[in-house]
Design a protein around this motif. Structure first.
Motif, mmCIF file in Angstrom:
data_model
loop_
_atom_site.group_PDB
_atom_site.id
_atom_site.type_symbol
_atom_site.label_atom_id
_atom_site.label_comp_id
_atom_site.label_asym_id
_atom_site.label_seq_id
_atom_site.Cartn_x
_atom_site.Cartn_y
_atom_site.Cartn_z
ATOM 1 N N LEU A 1 -1.183 12.716 4.570
ATOM 2 C CA LEU A 1 -1.800 12.458 3.376
ATOM 3 C C LEU A 1 -3.137 12.888 3.204
ATOM 4 C CD1 LEU A 1 -0.563 8.545 2.684
ATOM 5 C CD2 LEU A 1 0.427 10.639 1.613
ATOM 6 N N HIS A 2 -3.876 13.103 4.192
ATOM 7 C CA HIS A 2 -5.237 13.569 4.108
ATOM 8 C C HIS A 2 -5.209 15.093 3.815
ATOM 9 C CE1 HIS A 2 -8.225 10.623 4.891
ATOM 10 N NE2 HIS A 2 -7.534 9.893 5.893
ATOM 11 N N LEU B 1 -5.054 2.030 3.498
ATOM 12 C CA LEU B 1 -3.860 2.217 4.340
ATOM 13 C C LEU B 1 -4.454 2.496 5.945
ATOM 14 C CD1 LEU B 1 -0.918 2.684 4.978
ATOM 15 C CD2 LEU B 1 -1.069 4.900 4.862
ATOM 16 N N VAL C 1 -5.276 5.631 0.639
ATOM 17 C CA VAL C 1 -5.072 6.331 1.972
ATOM 18 C C VAL C 1 -5.979 5.667 2.599
ATOM 19 C CG1 VAL C 1 -5.417 8.396 3.212
ATOM 20 C CG2 VAL C 1 -4.139 8.605 1.096
ATOM 21 N N THR C 2 -7.428 5.358 2.266
ATOM 22 C CA THR C 2 -8.478 4.780 2.942
ATOM 23 C C THR C 2 -8.053 3.396 3.282
ATOM 24 O OG1 THR C 2 -10.082 6.118 1.972
ATOM 25 C CG2 THR C 2 -10.997 4.057 2.996
ATOM 26 N N ARG D 1 0.840 -1.125 0.001
ATOM 27 C CA ARG D 1 0.045 0.117 0.026
ATOM 28 C C ARG D 1 0.955 1.295 -0.150
ATOM 29 N NH1 ARG D 1 -5.184 -0.379 -1.173
ATOM 30 N NH2 ARG D 1 -5.643 -1.998 0.732
ATOM 31 N N ARG D 2 2.036 1.212 0.643
ATOM 32 C CA ARG D 2 2.857 2.185 0.815
ATOM 33 C C ARG D 2 3.577 2.533 -0.454
ATOM 34 N NH1 ARG D 2 5.722 6.864 1.927
ATOM 35 N NH2 ARG D 2 7.794 6.462 2.389
ATOM 36 N N SER E 1 -7.034 8.996 -2.963
ATOM 37 C CA SER E 1 -7.865 8.732 -1.527
ATOM 38 C C SER E 1 -8.354 7.359 -1.302
ATOM 39 C CB SER E 1 -9.338 9.580 -2.176
ATOM 40 O OG SER E 1 -10.258 9.561 -0.992
ATOM 41 N N TYR F 1 1.387 9.464 9.425
ATOM 42 C CA TYR F 1 1.722 9.855 8.028
ATOM 43 C C TYR F 1 0.324 9.810 7.096
ATOM 44 C CZ TYR F 1 2.970 8.021 3.143
ATOM 45 O OH TYR F 1 3.252 7.871 2.005
ATOM 46 N N ARG F 2 -0.593 9.058 7.682
ATOM 47 C CA ARG F 2 -1.829 8.995 7.013
ATOM 48 C C ARG F 2 -2.611 10.437 7.165
ATOM 49 N NH1 ARG F 2 -7.163 7.312 8.585
ATOM 50 N NH2 ARG F 2 -8.415 6.692 6.747
ATOM 51 N N ILE G 1 0.923 4.265 -2.668
ATOM 52 C CA ILE G 1 0.743 5.684 -2.394
ATOM 53 C C ILE G 1 2.200 6.552 -3.015
ATOM 54 C CG2 ILE G 1 0.818 7.261 -0.367
ATOM 55 C CD1 ILE G 1 -0.960 5.401 1.079
#
Length: 487
Positions: free
Chosen positions: A67-68, A44, A41-42, A16-17, A38, A63-64, A20
């Motif tokens: 990202l938001h 993650l 990130v969800t 996932r990282r 989006s 970190y998340r 991203i």
């Protein structure tokens, strides 16, 4: 999407990282990645929630959150280019949430440097700046992936995903105190009733949901502060998003000591008659500090007290600051800053003196403070030299400048290296520098707040924690007020 779940397998967020990072690099090239990023990130967030409270998981949560903030900036750019009304609400949300990330914790001890990215978000003014942030976020170094054994998960049907998205209502909030934007922190006078207003934007609102209720939650004792509950009716006309304003009364009942942290309050949103999930964005938290010079004076001078509050707030914006050491630093700075105002009030240094005499006079004044008294040391050894004065190993370096008529806080930079060496040799983060300006004055001096500041001395090589110096300029050899008369 990567990072699939299989029975008996270990869940890792590294795929996932990687996804991203790839999308961030595309965003740096201004490709339209908002929807895919989006979703990533969800995903993650879902994976992190299954891992638990590990050290690495805490880092990934911050970190998340960053990202938001980046997603809000992408929405801002799209809204600006589409000439949407109130596009800046996304920019405000990104910056407000970035400040929340800055306050949530310190990850530098784990080798993670979030602060530069937070500062980058806070400095963004133009849409073109977002691309640079995408590039820096894609290069952010994070700890090893977090892992956890997981159970099988049945994929949701498209209709379920659609229903979940549609059932989420976004509530954007922004607060004002007596028609001024609420700062972070905001100074509030004790026992003074003030108007607290909230500007609300609601993405969707079914008439059957009833009123929108905004209610405060806090861990502060109930006798400390009285905050309003906002109950807002749905407009009878118009289409979503609905923009409204409500006003209530705020009353802060007690004062705070100088070292204490700001009082923290959060507002949550719900519909009066509906189970719909509401997501609050924008200014979700209020940080209030109460200072009443009449009942809880710090130095005896209002200007000095305000400068000390600014010192405290600025110091806490740096990572890795110890509350205990900050408290000792503020006690010492209170005495030094008080002297700076006394020198302006009574022209204490009406003629040029040597550094030795300045040290003796300041020593005697500081020891009159019962919080300092006998704990003030003179000439303790540190870093291969002798410091001038010291309070609980907070080193105070003294200098005298008799020739520079334009001496200012910025002129003190040449003394930072010596003072910083004493600080690091003493295993401390804070130090103090006080310079007596003994030049002959031909004009009225400025306010004392102009002569008090906090300066950070960065490490000489690479990134890391900075040494924090409280810097004070004491003005001497003041002109006679009658000499400045132009009559």
């Amino acid at each position: 999407m990567s990072g699939e779940r299989r029975s008996g397998a270990f869940l890792t967020i590294s795929p996932r990282r990687a996804e991203i990072v790839s999308l961030l690099r595309k965003a740096a090239g201004r490709d339209d990645v908002l929807s895919d990023l989006s979703d990533a990130v969800t995903g993650l967030g879902e994976e992190i929630s299954e891992v638990g409270e590990t050290s690495a998981a805490q880092v990934y949560r911050r970190y998340r959150a960053l990202l938001h903030c980046f997603l809000d900036l992408l929405r801002w750019g799209h809204a600006v280019r589409s000439a949407e009304v109130d596009a800046d609400r996304f920019l405000k949300a990104a910056k407000t949430n970035a400040k929340d990330v800055a306050r949530d914790g310190d990850d530098e001890a784990r080798g993670v440097q979030f602060k530069p990215h937070i500062e980058q978000i806070l400095s963004i003014e133009e849409v073109e700046d977002v691309a640079a942030l995408a590039g820096s976020l894609s290069l952010l170094s994070l700890p090893l992936p977090i892992t956890s054994r997981v159970t099988p998960q049945v994929p949701r049907r498209k209709t379920e995903e659609h229903e979940s998205v549609e059932s989420t209502t976004v509530v954007f909030t922004e607060f004002r105190l007596d028609d001024a934007a609420v700062q972070e922190p905001h100074t509030v006078t004790v026992d003074l009733v003030q108007d607290l207003s909230v500007d609300v934007s609601v993405s969707r609102w079914n008439p059957s949901n009833g009123k929108l209720v905004l209610e405060p939650i806090t861990v502060e004792p109930p006798e400390v502060c009285q905050l309003p509950v906002f109950e807002i009716d749905r407009p009878s006309t118009g289409a979503a998003p609905y923009r409204l304003t409500a006003t209530g009364r705020l009353l802060l009942k007690v004062g705070q000591s100088l070292p204490s942290r700001p009082l923290q309050f959060s507002y949550r949103a719900r519909f009066e008659q509906a189970p719909d999930r509401l997501e609050v964005v924008g200014q979700r938290q209020l940080y209030l500090q109460s200072h009443d010079p009449a009942t809880n004076p710090i130095s005896g001078y209002a200007g000095v007290d305000n400068a000390l509050l600014d010192l405290r707030n600025n110091a806490r914006s740096f990572a890795g600051v110890s509350d205990r050491e900050l408290g000792d630093f503020l006690v010492l700075m209170t005495g030094v800053c008080r002297l700076a105002q006394q020198a302006l009030q009574d022209d204490l240094f009406d003629e040029q003196i040597l550094e030795r005499e300045f040290q003796e006079r300041l020593r005697d004044i500081l020891r009159l403070d019962p919080r300092i008294g006998g704990e003030l040391e003179e000439h303790p050894a540190a870093g291969g030299g002798e410091t001038d004065l010291s309070f609980r190993k907070i080193r105070l370096e003294l200098k005298v400048e008799n020739n520079d008529s334009a001496f200012s806080l910025d002129s003190c930079t040449k003394y930072f290296g010596q003072t910083a060496q004493y600080v690091v040799a003493s295993d401390r983060r804070f130090g103090a520098l006080c310079v007596l300006d003994g030049s002959q004055k031909t004009a009225a001096p400025g306010l004392v707040v102009n002569d008090i500041g906090l300066r950070a001395v960065a490490p000489p090589v690479g990134e890391g924690l900075s040494v924090l110096l409280g810097v004070v300029v004491v003005r001497g050899c003041l002109p006679k007020p009658s000499d400045l008369s132009k009559g």
